[in-house]
Design an enzyme around this catalytic site. Structure first.
Site, PDB file in Angstrom:
ATOM      1  N   LYS A  13       0.833  -1.212   0.000  1.00  0.00           N
ATOM      2  CA  LYS A  13       0.000   0.000   0.000  1.00  0.00           C
ATOM      3  C   LYS A  13       0.866   1.260   0.000  1.00  0.00           C
ATOM      4  CE  LYS A  13      -2.017  -1.110   3.890  1.00  0.00           C
ATOM      5  NZ  LYS A  13      -1.406  -2.431   4.138  1.00  0.00           N
ATOM      6  N   ARG A  88      -9.759   0.783   8.408  1.00  0.00           N
ATOM      7  CA  ARG A  88      -9.324  -0.584   8.664  1.00  0.00           C
ATOM      8  C   ARG A  88     -10.388  -1.385   9.378  1.00  0.00           C
ATOM      9  NH1 ARG A  88      -3.509   0.331   8.678  1.00  0.00           N
ATOM     10  NH2 ARG A  88      -2.486  -1.651   8.841  1.00  0.00           N
ATOM     11  N   ARG A 123      12.113  -5.313   5.126  1.00  0.00           N
ATOM     12  CA  ARG A 123      11.803  -3.876   5.042  1.00  0.00           C
ATOM     13  C   ARG A 123      12.618  -3.064   6.049  1.00  0.00           C
ATOM     14  NH1 ARG A 123       5.780  -1.828   5.367  1.00  0.00           N
ATOM     15  NH2 ARG A 123       5.803  -3.008   7.293  1.00  0.00           N
ATOM     16  N   ARG A 156      11.117  -1.971  11.611  1.00  0.00           N
ATOM     17  CA  ARG A 156       9.962  -1.750  12.469  1.00  0.00           C
ATOM     18  C   ARG A 156       9.809  -2.923  13.435  1.00  0.00           C
ATOM     19  NH1 ARG A 156       5.074  -0.103   8.469  1.00  0.00           N
ATOM     20  NH2 ARG A 156       3.950  -1.429   9.930  1.00  0.00           N
ATOM     21  N   ARG A 167      -0.588  -9.467  12.875  1.00  0.00           N
ATOM     22  CA  ARG A 167      -1.130  -8.405  12.017  1.00  0.00           C
ATOM     23  C   ARG A 167      -1.992  -9.003  10.899  1.00  0.00           C
ATOM     24  NH1 ARG A 167       4.157  -5.551  10.263  1.00  0.00           N
ATOM     25  NH2 ARG A 167       2.834  -4.271   8.942  1.00  0.00           N
TER      26      ARG A 167
HETATM   27  P1  AP5 Z   1       4.807  -1.550   1.803  1.00  0.00           P
HETATM   28  O1  AP5 Z   1       4.486  -0.748   0.606  1.00  0.00           O
HETATM   29  O2  AP5 Z   1       5.552  -0.907   2.901  1.00  0.00           O
HETATM   30  O3  AP5 Z   1       3.513  -2.284   2.348  1.00  0.00           O
HETATM   31  P2  AP5 Z   1       2.242  -1.765   3.109  1.00  0.00           P
HETATM   32  O4  AP5 Z   1       1.049  -2.400   2.462  1.00  0.00           O
HETATM   33  O5  AP5 Z   1       2.245  -0.290   3.250  1.00  0.00           O
HETATM   34  O6  AP5 Z   1       2.476  -2.524   4.467  1.00  0.00           O
HETATM   35  P3  AP5 Z   1       2.510  -2.031   5.954  1.00  0.00           P
HETATM   36  O7  AP5 Z   1       3.278  -3.100   6.699  1.00  0.00           O
HETATM   37  O8  AP5 Z   1       2.993  -0.646   6.064  1.00  0.00           O
HETATM   38  O9  AP5 Z   1       1.005  -2.119   6.235  1.00  0.00           O
HETATM   39  P4  AP5 Z   1       0.285  -2.155   7.532  1.00  0.00           P
HETATM   40  O10 AP5 Z   1      -1.044  -1.891   6.977  1.00  0.00           O
HETATM   41  O11 AP5 Z   1       0.406  -3.363   8.400  1.00  0.00           O
HETATM   42  O12 AP5 Z   1       1.008  -1.058   8.437  1.00  0.00           O
HETATM   43  P5  AP5 Z   1       0.641   0.438   8.818  1.00  0.00           P
HETATM   44  O13 AP5 Z   1       1.896   1.197   8.864  1.00  0.00           O
HETATM   45  O14 AP5 Z   1      -0.486   0.958   7.955  1.00  0.00           O
HETATM   46  O15 AP5 Z   1       5.575  -2.834   1.289  1.00  0.00           O
HETATM   47  C1  AP5 Z   1       6.066  -3.808   2.178  1.00  0.00           C
HETATM   48  C2  AP5 Z   1       7.468  -4.273   1.777  1.00  0.00           C
HETATM   49  O16 AP5 Z   1       7.405  -4.996   0.560  1.00  0.00           O
HETATM   50  C3  AP5 Z   1       8.432  -3.122   1.537  1.00  0.00           C
HETATM   51  O17 AP5 Z   1       9.661  -3.507   2.059  1.00  0.00           O
HETATM   52  C4  AP5 Z   1       8.486  -2.976   0.015  1.00  0.00           C
HETATM   53  O18 AP5 Z   1       9.738  -2.531  -0.431  1.00  0.00           O
HETATM   54  C5  AP5 Z   1       8.185  -4.386  -0.460  1.00  0.00           C
HETATM   55  N1  AP5 Z   1       7.357  -4.386  -1.657  1.00  0.00           N
HETATM   56  C6  AP5 Z   1       6.308  -3.565  -1.939  1.00  0.00           C
HETATM   57  N2  AP5 Z   1       5.767  -3.869  -3.128  1.00  0.00           N
HETATM   58  C7  AP5 Z   1       6.494  -4.935  -3.611  1.00  0.00           C
HETATM   59  C8  AP5 Z   1       6.403  -5.710  -4.790  1.00  0.00           C
HETATM   60  N3  AP5 Z   1       5.496  -5.490  -5.738  1.00  0.00           N
HETATM   61  N4  AP5 Z   1       7.296  -6.699  -4.942  1.00  0.00           N
HETATM   62  C9  AP5 Z   1       8.232  -6.956  -3.992  1.00  0.00           C
HETATM   63  N5  AP5 Z   1       8.349  -6.238  -2.856  1.00  0.00           N
HETATM   64  C10 AP5 Z   1       7.502  -5.259  -2.661  1.00  0.00           C
HETATM   65  O19 AP5 Z   1       0.065   0.261  10.284  1.00  0.00           O
HETATM   66  C11 AP5 Z   1       0.897  -0.147  11.348  1.00  0.00           C
HETATM   67  C12 AP5 Z   1       0.073  -0.312  12.613  1.00  0.00           C
HETATM   68  O20 AP5 Z   1      -0.529   0.954  12.961  1.00  0.00           O
HETATM   69  C13 AP5 Z   1      -1.108  -1.272  12.503  1.00  0.00           C
HETATM   70  O21 AP5 Z   1      -0.730  -2.611  12.711  1.00  0.00           O
HETATM   71  C14 AP5 Z   1      -2.024  -0.711  13.608  1.00  0.00           C
HETATM   72  O22 AP5 Z   1      -1.582  -1.105  14.876  1.00  0.00           O
HETATM   73  C15 AP5 Z   1      -1.838   0.781  13.487  1.00  0.00           C
HETATM   74  N6  AP5 Z   1      -2.811   1.402  12.573  1.00  0.00           N
HETATM   75  C16 AP5 Z   1      -2.556   2.031  11.393  1.00  0.00           C
HETATM   76  N7  AP5 Z   1      -3.684   2.460  10.810  1.00  0.00           N
HETATM   77  C17 AP5 Z   1      -4.697   2.103  11.642  1.00  0.00           C
HETATM   78  C18 AP5 Z   1      -6.096   2.231  11.589  1.00  0.00           C
HETATM   79  N8  AP5 Z   1      -6.712   2.832  10.560  1.00  0.00           N
HETATM   80  N9  AP5 Z   1      -6.835   1.729  12.615  1.00  0.00           N
HETATM   81  C19 AP5 Z   1      -6.244   1.149  13.662  1.00  0.00           C
HETATM   82  N10 AP5 Z   1      -4.922   0.976  13.785  1.00  0.00           N
HETATM   83  C20 AP5 Z   1      -4.135   1.441  12.775  1.00  0.00           C
HETATM   84 MG    MG Z   2       2.621   0.994   4.876  1.00  0.00          MG
END
Ligand code: AP5
Ligand code: MG
Length: 210
Positions: A13, A88, A123, A156, A167
């Protein structure tokens, strides 16, 4: 255009949000990045969020709804925005509706669970500017240093394998039902996440035009 990016942790994402941001010149808003910044600065909200985030659980709805409500009022959102990681839960999506915010499209990036672990374990992130790298797929120019701002890259805490499983469980239980929520509204577009970022981006851009 007002967009939502949906998908499992590590589906890409954040990576795709960055590409859409460059293409359409609209801000990418990541609740995860906002929470991590608050945690790094040890603000009241950050201290409250820390235990949830590090355990792979969702932060309470009212906290993230408050964050988004404030952020979407800022000037740079006038011509559109990309929400990465919000909503979410169904109550978060309903809150967006009651704020009177119309969403044009929801892009759902699908990546099977068994591909997620390796993506997340490699990552590395910059806590200062939020940029993301990968030890195999997206290396920084200098080892361990952010290309954009020169700060140190870190792993992270919630990218540790045990937490990734939690997660994923949280995602399937609480976030996946949003697919049906937006499908009913006719605005859901599914992108099959590819091994290659550029290929995924091509599919994402195509989905924006559908
Ligand atoms: P990346 O693009 O970083 O993936 P992402 O989908 O953004 O994954 P996240 O781990 O950031 O998502 P998340 O939803 O768990 O975490 P968030 O920070 O939102 O890609 C991942 C990796 O793969 C990278 O290393 C990249 O280089 C690689 N990659 C990407 N595309 C690729 C491809 N095509 N091929 C190969 N490699 C690739 O949330 C963190 C925490 O915050 C949550 O767990 C929760 O506790 C809290 N939180 C956040 N938002 C909310 C909410 N709305 N409600 C409640 N709690 C929340
Ligand atoms: Mg992310």
């Amino acid at each position: 255009m007002n967009l939502i990016l949906l998908g499992a942790p590590g589906a890409g994402k954040g990576t795709q949000a960055e590409k859409i941001c460059e293409k359409l010149s609209i801000p990418a808003i990541s609740t995860g990045n906002i929470l991590r910044e608050a945690m790094a600065n040890e603000t009241e909200m950050g201290l409250k969020a820390k235990s949830f985030v590090e355990a792979g659980n969702l932060v309470p709805d009212e906290v993230v709804i408050g964050i988004i409500n404030d952020r979407l009022k800022e000037d740079d959102c006038k011509n559109g925005f990309i929400l990465d990681g919000f909503p979410r839960t169904i109550p978060q999506a309903e809150a967006l509706d009651s704020m009177g915010i119309g969403i044009d499209k929801v892009i759902d990036i699908e990546v099977p669970d068994d591909k997620i672990a390796s993506r997340l374990s490699g990552r590395r992130v910059c806590l200062k500017c939020g940029a993301t790298y990968h030890t195999l797929f997206k290396k920084p120019k200098a080892d361990g240093i952010c290309d954009s701002c020169g700060d140190k890259l870190v792993q992270r805490k919630d990218d540790m394998p045990e937490t990734v499983l939690d997660r994923l469980k949280t995602y399937h239980e609480q976030t996946e039902p949003l697919k049906g929520f937006y499908e009913k509204k006719g605005i859901l577009r599914v992108v099959e996440g590819q091994e290659d970022v550029a290929e995924t981006t091509a599919l994402t851009f195509k989905a924006l035009e559908d």
